[in-house]
Design a protein around this motif. Structure first.
Motif, PDB file in Angstrom:
ATOM      1  N   TRP A 262       0.862  -1.176   0.000  1.00 13.96           N
ATOM      2  CA  TRP A 262       0.000   0.000   0.000  1.00 13.96           C
ATOM      3  C   TRP A 262       0.907   1.236   0.000  1.00 13.96           C
ATOM      4  N   VAL A 263       0.624   2.156  -0.899  1.00 11.50           N
ATOM      5  CA  VAL A 263       1.454   3.360  -1.022  1.00 11.50           C
ATOM      6  C   VAL A 263       0.550   4.584  -1.079  1.00 11.50           C
ATOM      7  N   ASP A 264       1.096   5.719  -0.691  1.00  5.09           N
ATOM      8  CA  ASP A 264       0.341   6.967  -0.745  1.00  5.09           C
ATOM      9  C   ASP A 264       0.507   7.619  -2.112  1.00  5.09           C
ATOM     10  N   PRO A 265      -0.602   7.857  -2.834  1.00  8.43           N
ATOM     11  CA  PRO A 265      -0.486   8.584  -4.097  1.00  8.43           C
ATOM     12  C   PRO A 265       0.067   9.986  -3.867  1.00  8.43           C
ATOM     13  N   VAL A 266       0.698  10.552  -4.893  1.00 14.09           N
ATOM     14  CA  VAL A 266       1.243  11.908  -4.840  1.00 14.09           C
ATOM     15  C   VAL A 266       0.575  12.729  -5.938  1.00 14.09           C
ATOM     16  N   SER A 267       0.619  14.052  -5.797  1.00 12.98           N
ATOM     17  CA  SER A 267      -0.168  14.876  -6.720  1.00 12.98           C
ATOM     18  C   SER A 267       0.506  16.200  -7.020  1.00 12.98           C
ATOM     19  N   THR A 268      -0.007  16.832  -8.083  1.00 17.71           N
ATOM     20  CA  THR A 268       0.260  18.235  -8.338  1.00 17.71           C
ATOM     21  C   THR A 268      -1.050  18.880  -8.750  1.00 17.71           C
ATOM     22  N   ASN A 269      -1.163  20.180  -8.540  1.00 18.95           N
ATOM     23  CA  ASN A 269      -2.371  20.904  -8.906  1.00 18.95           C
ATOM     24  C   ASN A 269      -2.165  21.584 -10.256  1.00 18.95           C
ATOM     25  N   ALA A 287       3.904  12.409 -15.471  1.00 17.09           N
ATOM     26  CA  ALA A 287       2.729  13.197 -15.845  1.00 17.09           C
ATOM     27  C   ALA A 287       2.628  14.457 -14.994  1.00 17.09           C
ATOM     28  N   LEU A 288       2.950  14.340 -13.700  1.00 16.93           N
ATOM     29  CA  LEU A 288       2.910  15.512 -12.817  1.00 16.93           C
ATOM     30  C   LEU A 288       3.969  16.523 -13.230  1.00 16.93           C
ATOM     31  N   LYS A 340      10.744  16.871  -4.600  1.00 20.20           N
ATOM     32  CA  LYS A 340      11.444  17.888  -5.382  1.00 20.20           C
ATOM     33  C   LYS A 340      11.077  17.803  -6.855  1.00 20.20           C
ATOM     34  N   LEU A 341      11.033  16.558  -7.376  1.00 17.63           N
ATOM     35  CA  LEU A 341      10.756  16.376  -8.793  1.00 17.63           C
ATOM     36  C   LEU A 341       9.395  16.932  -9.196  1.00 17.63           C
ATOM     37  N   ILE A 342       8.400  16.828  -8.325  1.00 18.98           N
ATOM     38  CA  ILE A 342       7.049  17.270  -8.683  1.00 18.98           C
ATOM     39  C   ILE A 342       6.718  18.649  -8.123  1.00 18.98           C
ATOM     40  N   SER A 343       7.722  19.374  -7.641  1.00 17.91           N
ATOM     41  CA  SER A 343       7.473  20.703  -7.075  1.00 17.91           C
ATOM     42  C   SER A 343       7.374  21.752  -8.177  1.00 17.91           C
ATOM     43  N   LYS A 344       6.607  22.815  -7.910  1.00 17.65           N
ATOM     44  CA  LYS A 344       6.475  23.923  -8.854  1.00 17.65           C
ATOM     45  C   LYS A 344       7.808  24.658  -9.002  1.00 17.65           C
ATOM     46  N   GLU A 345       8.547  24.755  -7.919  1.00 17.52           N
ATOM     47  CA  GLU A 345       9.844  25.437  -7.958  1.00 17.52           C
ATOM     48  C   GLU A 345      10.786  24.751  -8.940  1.00 17.52           C
ATOM     49  N   TYR A 346      10.848  23.422  -8.871  1.00 18.15           N
ATOM     50  CA  TYR A 346      11.720  22.673  -9.772  1.00 18.15           C
ATOM     51  C   TYR A 346      11.261  22.847 -11.213  1.00 18.15           C
ATOM     52  N   ARG A 361      17.148  19.146 -28.720  1.00 17.02           N
ATOM     53  CA  ARG A 361      17.683  17.931 -29.330  1.00 17.02           C
ATOM     54  C   ARG A 361      18.263  16.977 -28.285  1.00 17.02           C
ATOM     55  N   GLU A 362      18.785  17.542 -27.220  1.00 11.40           N
ATOM     56  CA  GLU A 362      19.408  16.744 -26.182  1.00 11.40           C
ATOM     57  C   GLU A 362      19.046  17.344 -24.835  1.00 11.40           C
ATOM     58  N   VAL A 363      18.707  16.495 -23.861  1.00 12.70           N
ATOM     59  CA  VAL A 363      18.284  16.976 -22.544  1.00 12.70           C
ATOM     60  C   VAL A 363      19.007  16.180 -21.467  1.00 12.70           C
ATOM     61  N   GLN A 364      19.639  16.882 -20.554  1.00 12.90           N
ATOM     62  CA  GLN A 364      20.245  16.236 -19.400  1.00 12.90           C
ATOM     63  C   GLN A 364      19.237  16.235 -18.247  1.00 12.90           C
ATOM     64  N   PRO A 365      19.274  15.236 -17.392  1.00 13.74           N
ATOM     65  CA  PRO A 365      18.367  15.242 -16.243  1.00 13.74           C
ATOM     66  C   PRO A 365      18.688  16.382 -15.298  1.00 13.74           C
ATOM     67  N   GLY A 366      17.682  16.799 -14.522  1.00 13.85           N
ATOM     68  CA  GLY A 366      17.911  17.835 -13.529  1.00 13.85           C
ATOM     69  C   GLY A 366      18.582  17.273 -12.295  1.00 13.85           C
ATOM     70  N   THR A 367      18.818  18.140 -11.336  1.00 15.89           N
ATOM     71  CA  THR A 367      19.444  17.730 -10.075  1.00 15.89           C
ATOM     72  C   THR A 367      18.530  18.121  -8.919  1.00 15.89           C
ATOM     73  N   PRO A 368      17.356  17.485  -8.821  1.00  9.76           N
ATOM     74  CA  PRO A 368      16.386  17.883  -7.798  1.00  9.76           C
ATOM     75  C   PRO A 368      16.861  17.629  -6.385  1.00  9.76           C
ATOM     76  N   ALA A 369      17.785  16.688  -6.215  1.00 10.30           N
ATOM     77  CA  ALA A 369      18.267  16.416  -4.856  1.00 10.30           C
ATOM     78  C   ALA A 369      18.997  17.616  -4.294  1.00 10.30           C
ATOM     79  N   GLN A 370      19.440  18.480  -5.185  1.00 14.39           N
ATOM     80  CA  GLN A 370      20.125  19.692  -4.748  1.00 14.39           C
ATOM     81  C   GLN A 370      19.176  20.862  -4.794  1.00 14.39           C
ATOM     82  N   LEU A 371      18.181  21.049  -5.103  1.00 13.70           N
ATOM     83  CA  LEU A 371      17.242  22.156  -5.033  1.00 13.70           C
ATOM     84  C   LEU A 371      16.602  22.006  -3.692  1.00 13.70           C
TER      85      LEU A 371
END
Length: 567
Positions: A262-269, A287-288, A340-346, A361-371
């Motif tokens: 059982w897990v807690d769903p997460v959301s964004t508005n 999707a979020l 962090k990944l689903i935050s509006k700030e990020y 054309r090319e995208v590097q992943p973000g660094t949410p662990a540091q925000l």
């Protein structure tokens, strides 16, 4: 030359009239009307499964009972997309507690299989079929976990309709027959498949009666013996013996040790609506992330099908999928910084990479662990008490691994293909680990109340589809059926969670269904997008919405065999 032909084909297809534009309602994208019902609703990819769900609720069962019964039926009737050899995820709205509950019913890799074994065999990637990609099937555990908390009828009653259809037979539907026929040539080499999933070595044809007495026996054993009959009884022993005899690693001990969570769903508005997804090991939070990136733009003023609409969606998808490849994995081994990944700030920070003029054309992943060729079924049910179920279930790659233990009537999934054979990667293979998962249910609330239960199956199309349905409803003012029938966007070629060998360096490909304006196709090409035509990667949609006037509104995927119905 091929690229040029693909572009020409895309332009020709885009110039075709929008589907069902001549309906008397004037609705340009609806193949049929929404379904309205006062008491209960079910939407599945098979008409008989939809009827079973409604019969269960008429007889006093809950929406969860109905979902389990329909899922069992789909495993029999649509084995091209699901079955008890696969995994299950669900989100349930409980009207008593007025909250959402999530369940991760995915299985883990065999504990006797190691990364060193793949290296010993000289493999750079996990094979797509056969014994090596097989992981523990989590669906039956998911049924019983959901039933224990929310069921009202017995599991024997829930499984009875499918057991009867399995013994007596049912006619095979058109889309299912098509995919079944495609699966037989590549899966017939694996032991047990031809004997249990063909008629004289071929797939059943449209309208032909299909029976699966082996599956009837398996479901009867589960109905009588409960969850442990599958994970700790003769079924598990048969599975273990089968893999031991066929160069496999899945064991009785692996089956007996399985637990779902059982897990807690997460959301964004998004513009006043809360989209809820399950956290990794699945890809739902993509999707979020996409919605957060799109929220600053006035999509409604640009209009559906405009170059701005398509361009912004594709660019947001690229950014989210770069993070998906880097961060999404089994949290027991590699916890993702979900908040962090689903935050509006990020999203504001990452959104600065989007240009209105040029495609990334090319995208590097973000660094949410540091925000994904995956195929799946999605279904949703709603009962007279207000309970709603959003459930998705899959074998992966259509019919799964091809490994069909004798006398059981089902095929084991090949989810383990999603692991990476690369030391140190978040999704690196390890014994007893869950692979990155593509199947995701979705749910939307508004002001804390249920609004929409829905899903769009189809590998990497799923988070893309979740977002497009909401844009169609919220930004473009479509009704529930229109939102699913409207032509879809599928971006392919992003960096995948399966290692750096799949990193995007060319911007990927934008695949558009028929109905997008030719002017939009040209404008997208000028921005640097590679636009091409493709048959089939656009997913399968089912949805139930709360009717503000009372009761339910249902919609179903016009690209599949099923329908929505209620009473």
């Amino acid at each position: 030359m091929n690229a040029c032909l693909a572009m020409i084909a895309a332009v020709m297809v885009a110039a075709m009239p929008a589907m069902a534009a001549d309906r008397v309602t004037g609705k340009p994208f609806a193949t049929r009307s929404e379904v309205y019902a006062p008491h209960a609703m079910a939407a599945t990819s098979h008409p008989l499964a939809t009827q079973i769900a409604l019969d269960v609720m008429r007889a006093g069962g809950s929406a969860v009972d109905a979902a389990i019964a329909a899922n069992a039926a789909l495993g029999l009737m649509e084995p091209t997309g699901n079955g008890i050899g696969g995994d299950l995820f669900a989100i349930v709205w409980d009207p008593k507690t007025q909250r959402l509950h999530g369940y991760n019913g995915s299985g883990r890799s065999p504990r006797s299989l190691t990364l060193a074994e793949f290296e010993r065999r000289g493999l750079k990637d996990i094979p797509s079929h056969g014994p090596l990609p097989v992981t523990v099937p989590g669906t039956v555990d998911g049924w019983f976990a959901l039933h224990e908390r929310f069921g009202r009828r017995s599991m024997a009653e829930n499984l009875a309709p499918t057991i009867r259809y399995a013994r007596e037979g049912h006619p095979v539907h058109e889309v299912i027959a098509y995919y079944w026929d495609r699966s037989v040539p590549r899966l017939s080499r694996w032991p047990g498949f031809t004997e249990q999933f063909t008629i004289d070595g071929r797939a059943p044809r449209t309208g032909e009666t299909w029976r699966n007495p082996y599956l009837a026996d398996t479901l009867q054993a589960i109905a009588e013996g409960g969850r442990d009959a599958f994970y700790k009884g003769d079924i598990a022993r048969t599975i273990g013996d089968y893999f031991a005899a066929n160069d496999g690693f899945l064991s009785y001990e692996d089956m007996a040790a399985h637990t779902g969570d059982w897990v807690d769903p997460v959301s964004t508005n998004y513009r006043g609506y809360d989209l809820w997804e399950l956290p990794p090991s699945g890809q739902g939070i993509a999707a979020l992330q996409i919605l957060n990136l799109l929220e600053p733009y006035d999509l409604a003023s640009h209009g559906f099908g405009s170059p701005e609409h398509v361009h912004l969606f594709v660019e947001a998808k690229k950014l989210a999928f770069a993070d998906r490849a880097r961060w999404y994995a089994d949290p027991a081994f590699h916890p993702a910084p979900v908040a962090k990944l689903i935050s509006k700030e990020y999203a504001r920070d990452r959104g600065q990479l989007i240009s209105m003029e040029r495609a990334l054309r090319e995208v590097q992943p973000g660094t949410p662990a540091q925000l994904d060729e995956g195929d799946t079924i999605y279904l949703t049910t709603a009962d007279a008490d207000g309970m709603m179920v959003s459930l998705i279930q899959s074998n992966y790659r259509g019919m799964g691994s091809g490994m069909a233990p004798p006398g059981l009537g089902f095929i084991l999934q090949d989810r383990g293909e999603q692991f990476v054979l690369q030391e140190g990667h978040p999704n690196s293979f390890a014994p007893g680990k869950r692979p990155f998962h593509t199947i995701i249910p979705a749910f939307v609330t508004r002001d804390g109340k249920p609004w929409l239960s829905y899903g769009v199956m189809g590998g990497a199309m799923q988070p893309q589809g979740h977002v497009q349905i909401l844009l169609n409803l919220i930004d473009f003012g479509m009704n529930l059926q229109e939102a699913g029938d409207a032509p879809r966007i599928h971006h392919d070629g992003s960096t995948e969670p399966t290692g750096q060998a799949t990193a995007m360096t060319d911007g990927g490909r934008v695949e558009l269904e028929s109905g997008f304006p030719i002017e939009s196709v040209r404008a997208l090409m000028r921005k640097g997008h590679r636009v091409q035509f493709a048959d089939g990667p656009y997913g399968g949609y089912q949805a139930i919405m709360v009717n503000p006037q009372g009761g339910w509104i249902g919609a179903s995927e016009s690209r599949k065999d099923g329908h929505a119905a209620g009473y």
